[in-house]
Write a protein that holds these residues in place. Sequence first.
Motif, PDB file in Angstrom:
ATOM      1  N   THR A 172       1.124  -1.263   0.289  1.00 54.77           N
ATOM      2  CA  THR A 172      -0.177   0.013  -0.089  1.00 54.77           C
ATOM      3  C   THR A 172       0.501   1.422   0.279  1.00 54.77           C
ATOM      4  N   SER A 173       0.383   2.681   0.106  1.00 49.14           N
ATOM      5  CA  SER A 173       0.983   3.489   0.007  1.00 49.14           C
ATOM      6  C   SER A 173       1.320   4.021   1.110  1.00 49.14           C
ATOM      7  N   ASP A 174       0.827   3.221   2.092  1.00 45.21           N
ATOM      8  CA  ASP A 174       1.141   3.712   3.346  1.00 45.21           C
ATOM      9  C   ASP A 174       2.537   2.743   4.112  1.00 45.21           C
ATOM     10  N   GLU A 175       2.588   1.711   3.458  1.00 44.24           N
ATOM     11  CA  GLU A 175       3.729   0.907   3.795  1.00 44.24           C
ATOM     12  C   GLU A 175       5.317   0.935   2.549  1.00 44.24           C
ATOM     13  N   LEU A 176       4.838   1.603   1.960  1.00 40.76           N
ATOM     14  CA  LEU A 176       5.748   2.422   1.158  1.00 40.76           C
ATOM     15  C   LEU A 176       6.482   3.449   1.682  1.00 40.76           C
ATOM     16  N   LEU A 177       5.609   4.388   1.911  1.00 37.60           N
ATOM     17  CA  LEU A 177       6.009   5.416   2.755  1.00 37.60           C
ATOM     18  C   LEU A 177       6.659   5.161   4.174  1.00 37.60           C
ATOM     19  N   LYS A 178       6.444   3.893   4.964  1.00 39.27           N
ATOM     20  CA  LYS A 178       7.215   3.068   6.036  1.00 39.27           C
ATOM     21  C   LYS A 178       8.458   2.619   5.521  1.00 39.27           C
ATOM     22  N   ALA A 179       8.503   1.749   4.221  1.00 40.91           N
ATOM     23  CA  ALA A 179       9.391   1.302   4.119  1.00 40.91           C
ATOM     24  C   ALA A 179      10.696   2.675   3.549  1.00 40.91           C
ATOM     25  N   SER A 180      10.238   3.462   3.477  1.00 43.78           N
ATOM     26  CA  SER A 180      10.783   5.012   2.970  1.00 43.78           C
ATOM     27  C   SER A 180      11.871   4.994   3.855  1.00 43.78           C
ATOM     28  N   PHE A 182      11.975   3.107   6.995  1.00 45.68           N
ATOM     29  CA  PHE A 182      13.477   3.016   7.707  1.00 45.68           C
ATOM     30  C   PHE A 182      14.329   2.237   6.266  1.00 45.68           C
ATOM     31  N   LEU A 183      14.248   2.227   5.619  1.00 45.26           N
ATOM     32  CA  LEU A 183      15.914   2.093   4.882  1.00 45.26           C
ATOM     33  C   LEU A 183      16.723   3.343   5.009  1.00 45.26           C
ATOM     34  N   SER A 184      15.678   4.581   4.751  1.00 43.82           N
ATOM     35  CA  SER A 184      16.793   5.845   5.256  1.00 43.82           C
ATOM     36  C   SER A 184      17.068   6.245   6.244  1.00 43.82           C
ATOM     37  N   GLU A 185      16.757   5.405   7.358  1.00 40.87           N
ATOM     38  CA  GLU A 185      17.503   5.363   8.561  1.00 40.87           C
ATOM     39  C   GLU A 185      18.820   4.131   8.639  1.00 40.87           C
ATOM     40  N   LEU A 186      18.038   2.922   8.137  1.00 38.75           N
ATOM     41  CA  LEU A 186      19.470   1.978   7.959  1.00 38.75           C
ATOM     42  C   LEU A 186      20.480   1.625   6.916  1.00 38.75           C
ATOM     43  N   LEU A 187      20.012   2.888   5.946  1.00 37.35           N
ATOM     44  CA  LEU A 187      21.153   3.324   5.079  1.00 37.35           C
ATOM     45  C   LEU A 187      21.867   4.114   5.255  1.00 37.35           C
ATOM     46  N   ARG A 188      21.455   5.231   6.580  1.00 36.75           N
ATOM     47  CA  ARG A 188      22.143   6.221   6.325  1.00 36.75           C
ATOM     48  C   ARG A 188      23.912   6.475   6.195  1.00 36.75           C
ATOM     49  N   GLU A 189      24.254   7.884   5.952  1.00 28.82           N
ATOM     50  CA  GLU A 189      25.598   8.019   5.704  1.00 28.82           C
ATOM     51  C   GLU A 189      26.250   6.668   4.968  1.00 28.82           C
ATOM     52  N   VAL A 190      25.493   5.067   4.266  1.00 29.03           N
ATOM     53  CA  VAL A 190      26.033   4.265   4.195  1.00 29.03           C
ATOM     54  C   VAL A 190      26.855   4.748   2.378  1.00 29.03           C
ATOM     55  N   PRO A 191      27.866   4.990   2.345  1.00 27.44           N
ATOM     56  CA  PRO A 191      27.707   4.439   0.540  1.00 27.44           C
ATOM     57  C   PRO A 191      26.765   4.138  -0.162  1.00 27.44           C
ATOM     58  N   LYS A 216       9.030  -6.588   3.185  1.00 23.22           N
ATOM     59  CA  LYS A 216       8.345  -6.209   1.730  1.00 23.22           C
ATOM     60  C   LYS A 216       9.872  -4.387   1.656  1.00 23.22           C
ATOM     61  N   ALA A 217      10.281  -3.847   2.696  1.00 17.87           N
ATOM     62  CA  ALA A 217      11.206  -2.604   2.358  1.00 17.87           C
ATOM     63  C   ALA A 217      12.136  -3.229   1.789  1.00 17.87           C
ATOM     64  N   LEU A 218      12.864  -4.091   2.682  1.00 17.57           N
ATOM     65  CA  LEU A 218      14.197  -5.094   1.623  1.00 17.57           C
ATOM     66  C   LEU A 218      14.158  -5.475   0.816  1.00 17.57           C
ATOM     67  N   LYS A 219      13.267  -5.862   0.438  1.00 17.28           N
ATOM     68  CA  LYS A 219      13.137  -6.592  -1.308  1.00 17.28           C
ATOM     69  C   LYS A 219      12.864  -5.020  -1.982  1.00 17.28           C
ATOM     70  N   LEU A 220      12.647  -4.236  -1.507  1.00 15.45           N
ATOM     71  CA  LEU A 220      12.073  -2.678  -2.291  1.00 15.45           C
ATOM     72  C   LEU A 220      13.531  -2.183  -2.279  1.00 15.45           C
ATOM     73  N   GLY A 221      14.298  -2.435  -1.525  1.00 17.23           N
ATOM     74  CA  GLY A 221      15.409  -1.507  -0.845  1.00 17.23           C
ATOM     75  C   GLY A 221      16.426  -2.731  -1.734  1.00 17.23           C
TER      76      GLY A 221
END
Length: 345
Positions: A172-180, A182-191, A216-221
Amino acid sequence: MSEEIGDREKEVLRAVVQEYITTGGPVGSHQLSRKSGFDVSSATLRNVLADLEELGFLEKPHTSAGRVPTDQGYRFYVDTLVRLKEPAPRDREFIHAGLGQEKNVGEMLSEASRVLHSLTRHASVVITPRPDASVFHRIEFVRLREDRVLAVLVGNGGQVQNKVITVDFPITSDELLKASNFLSELLREVPLEEARERIRQEMDQEQALYNVLTSKALKLGAAATDLQTPESERVRIEGTNSFLEQPEFADVERMRALFKMLDEKHKLLQLLDRVQRAREMQIFIGAESEFSAAGELTVIASPYGSREQVLGSVGVIGPTRMNYQRVIPLVNFTAQVLSRVLGQD
């Protein structure tokens, strides 16, 4: 080689190169004695020209009485004889004005290319950063249709990479926002070149640790950070019509060979990758490179980026008969300004 050539020979070689750059015609002893202010006879100058020819710095084109510089002559001139100065104030202002406006990285690189072409009247070339060369800042997902999602990856320097992802699971669109988030926090400052490995490590953890949304978030990432941009697309060339203004390329066959060479972007990319590895300006004259050997070309390029990371290179491609005294400082200064602007948050 410099110890084999005396001060008079050096001054004569400098005068020949500069006169040939200006006129495009073979340079003879009478021409030198009239224009260059040498306090010696034409006969003495003829002897010096002959010595320089024997050393491989000059050559006679066809049956002309005058001489022109060889690649070796240009190389000695560039390494030893050219007198470099900072670009003129109006040129520096023009570069600052072009690169000082708020733009994304792609627009900034295009502007750097346009500025160099405008100032030098030679073709300009920019090698853009590798897609995975920047440091991750954030990721956003935009639904395009039921099974299509647009991933927008933003680097710390403002670099933007867009990728369309096909999804084989409902989201869903809400899940896309949460995935964004989650990944933004997981990968912050990572090359970005390490982002896929970070995601893979997360996916390899005990699956029971994750809920459905995290999976789902990890698959998208993983799909979003799989950046496979063709290397040739990193090469941007502007102003190739400038070669039409040069008498060296008036011959139709030579012009056809030149444009075929310019179209082989993978060779140019390989050449300019050497600039990035050297981390300093490089000048390739004529046969010194596979790219320019057949076309009597010189490539002058300088890297841009930071002290920690070189992102790409910027420069010009022109005939070996170019005004090195003017072009070298312009290329160097443009790369310096580009590096400073891209380094600003």
